[in-house]
Design an enzyme around this catalytic site. Structure first.
Site: not given
Ligand code: PEP
Ligand code: MG
Length: 537
Positions: A186, A428, A452, A499
């Site tokens: 993150h 995810e 994820d 996303c």
């Molecule tokens: C993902 O897991 O691809 C996602 C967009 O959520 P995050 O990166 O916040 O876990």
């Molecule tokens: Mg995620």
């Protein structure tokens, strides 16, 4: 000149002085002139830390019961220990050192002694000593504990937690250089969304001694130049100009459609995690916000953000987006996003633990507050709600019930709110992908979080930078799941967005369009790159 090779998460160049952030790992020894004043600082911090522990005890008794909450009482007693306090006082008064250093060395010394004792109970207290020591240092430092320069700088560190990274938002950071780190973490995503070059895994040669040195990050090749020689500096300056020219060229695509040469259009939205990102989304001509990571509210607070605070935050986002669609994801707390005031228990495998919607279902009052704020904000724009980390239909049904309760409460209280908001889920986990035909009947849209989805499908810890050799963005396992989800979404007549970070990889744009993906959501700085690619296809 020193050249270090790392892994880049954002393609750009930056030149500036390094500020090395040691977190609590490298509390420096500093001579203090006024020892009495330093002692007073310590005594005040001691009181502050004790108050925090008392509050923590009282709050957690309600949640986890007296027996489990007792740990905070034990920690408070540790702070009352004469030996601990006197040892710190002696160091300040006799050695004339700063309180942080006196606390750190005392804590380490005592934990070391106790950690060597045979009795397991006593040995475990070593961890508590380290915990209260960390708490005291935080109170003393009153934040991140370093003075940041006003002029642009590159932040270097061993690694950064998301909660640490967010503290640099809005400052003059122009790049990140991390000794460790992982390109899927993150922290990497935060750096990318800030639109600054960031290098991970630079290795041991990057240390506190680099503080203050001139450096260049080449986010194209993943190289960090420390004290660059003249030739390297001028080559990098030229590369920076070239990158700026490319950006200027992309800006000509502002206001243009996301349309392929054969006339297919696709929605191109922005991922955001702060109001600054929302600004960046507007500045880069995003069609909407495809993923707003609402965790920021929780990470930046010292306590649960109340309904009013959340409502006004969501309202600001919607008003700024001025009628464009905004997808707000309910909090994805857990795994690497730890929120201290939540007192989450330590977990062996936090990525597989009480994360995201699981935390919301376990602690429904947290989620209820967020949903109340979201339904209230829903009248201020075009809002969609999205739930993270879904693994079953049962979870969705439970959430639907909670939505009904929340709307019922708001209606009863006569508080204006949206009657209904489109509700979707993140796909995810492999479980959600495999059940997407059933899930599609219960929700209004899907959004595939490839970060994820890849982590859980490939059994590849996204925080672990040493696994990158096994991390193949072109892995067919993930792409097959994506294709399956897209088919199931369309069969049920709902939309699908991608996303995760893969969405911004223009090598895959053609494949996404072939699969029929309706919406692509990327960090604001990547919108025009992806638009350019779509228009070439
Ligand atoms: C993902 O897991 O691809 C996602 C967009 O959520 P995050 O990166 O916040 O876990
Ligand atoms: Mg995620």
């Amino acid at each position: 000149m020193l050249k270090l090779q790392g892994k880049s998460v954002y393609r750009d160049v930056c030149i500036g002085r390094l500020v090395y952030y040691g977190g609590q790992r490298d509390i420096g020894r500093r001579a203090v002139e006024d020892r009495e004043a330093e002692l007073l600082r310590f005594e005040k911090a001691l009181l502050g830390a004790k108050c925090q522990l008392r509050d923590l005890y009282q709050d957690s008794v309600k949640v986890v019961g007296e027996a489990n909450a007792a740990i905070f009482q034990v920690q408070e007693l540790l702070l009352d220990e004469k030996e601990y306090g006197d040892c710190v006082r002696d160091r300040i008064l006799q050695e004339g050192v700063n309180a942080e250093y006196a606390v750190r060395t005392t804590g380490d010394e005592m934990a070391g002694k106790i950690g060597a004792v045979e009795d397991t109970y006593i040995r475990e207290r070593a961890q508590d000593i380290l915990d209260v020591t960390g708490r005291l240092i935080n109170v003393l430092a009153g934040g991140i504990g370093i003075d940041l320069p006003e002029e642009p700088f590159i932040l270097a560190a061993e690694d950064l937690l998301p909660s640490e990274t967010v503290q640099f938002f809005g400052g003059s950071v122009i790049g990140f250089a991390l000794r460790k780190g992982s390109t899927h973490s993150h922290t990497a995503i935060l750096a990318r969304s800030m639109g600054v070059p960031a290098l991970m895994k630079l290795g041991e040669a990057l240390g506190p001694e680099c503080d203050g040195k001139l450096a260049v990050i080449d986010g194209f090749s993943g190289v960090l130049y420390l004290e660059p020689d003249e030739a390297a500096l001028s080559a990098m300056e030229e590369k920076k100009r070239e990158s700026d020219r490319h950006k200027a060229q992309l800006r000509e695509l502002m206001g243009k459609e996301n349309i392929t040469r054969d006339g297919k259009t696709v929605k191109l939205f922005a991922n955001a995690g702060s109001l600054a990102d929302v600004e960046a989304a507007c500045a880069n001509d995003a069609g909407g916000i495809g993923l707003f990571r609402s965790e920021i509210l929780y990470l930046e607070s010292d306590e649960e953000p109340d309904e009013e605070k959340q409502y006004s935050f969501y309202r600001q986002i919607l008003e700024r987006m001025d009628g464009k669609e905004v997808v707000i994801r309910t909090f994805d707390i857990g795994a690497d996003k730890r929120v201290s005031w939540l007192k989450q228990e330590r977990e062996e495998n936090p990525a597989l633990g009480l994360r995201a919607i699981r935390l919301g279902l376990e602690r429904p009052s947290l989620l209820r507050t967020q949903l109340r704020a979201l339904y209230r904000a829903g009248v201020c724009g075009k809002l969609r709600i999205m739930y993270p980390m879904i693994t079953s239909v049962k979870e969705v049904l439970e959430l639907r019930q909670l939505e009904q309760q929340v709307k019922g409460e708001l209606a009863k209280e006569g508080i204006p709110h949206a009657e209904s908001l489109p509700t979707g889920i993140m796909i995810e986990t492999p479980a959600a992908a495999l059940l997407s035909d059933l899930l599609a009947k219960e929700v209004d849209f899907f959004s595939v979080g490839t970060n994820d989805l890849a982590q859980y499908t490939l059994a590849l810890d996204r925080q672990n930078g040493s696994l990158e050799r096994f991390d193949d963005p072109d892995h067919r396992a993930v792409l097959r799941l994506l294709e399956l989800v897209s088919r199931n979404a369309h069969a049920a007549g709902i939309g699908i967005c991608v996303c995760g970070e893969l969405a911004a990889d223009t090598d895959f744009t053609a494949e996404f369009l072939r699969m029929g993906i309706d919406e692509i959501s990327v960090s604001p700085g990547m919108i025009l790159e992806v638009r350019q690619r779509i228009r070439e296809l």
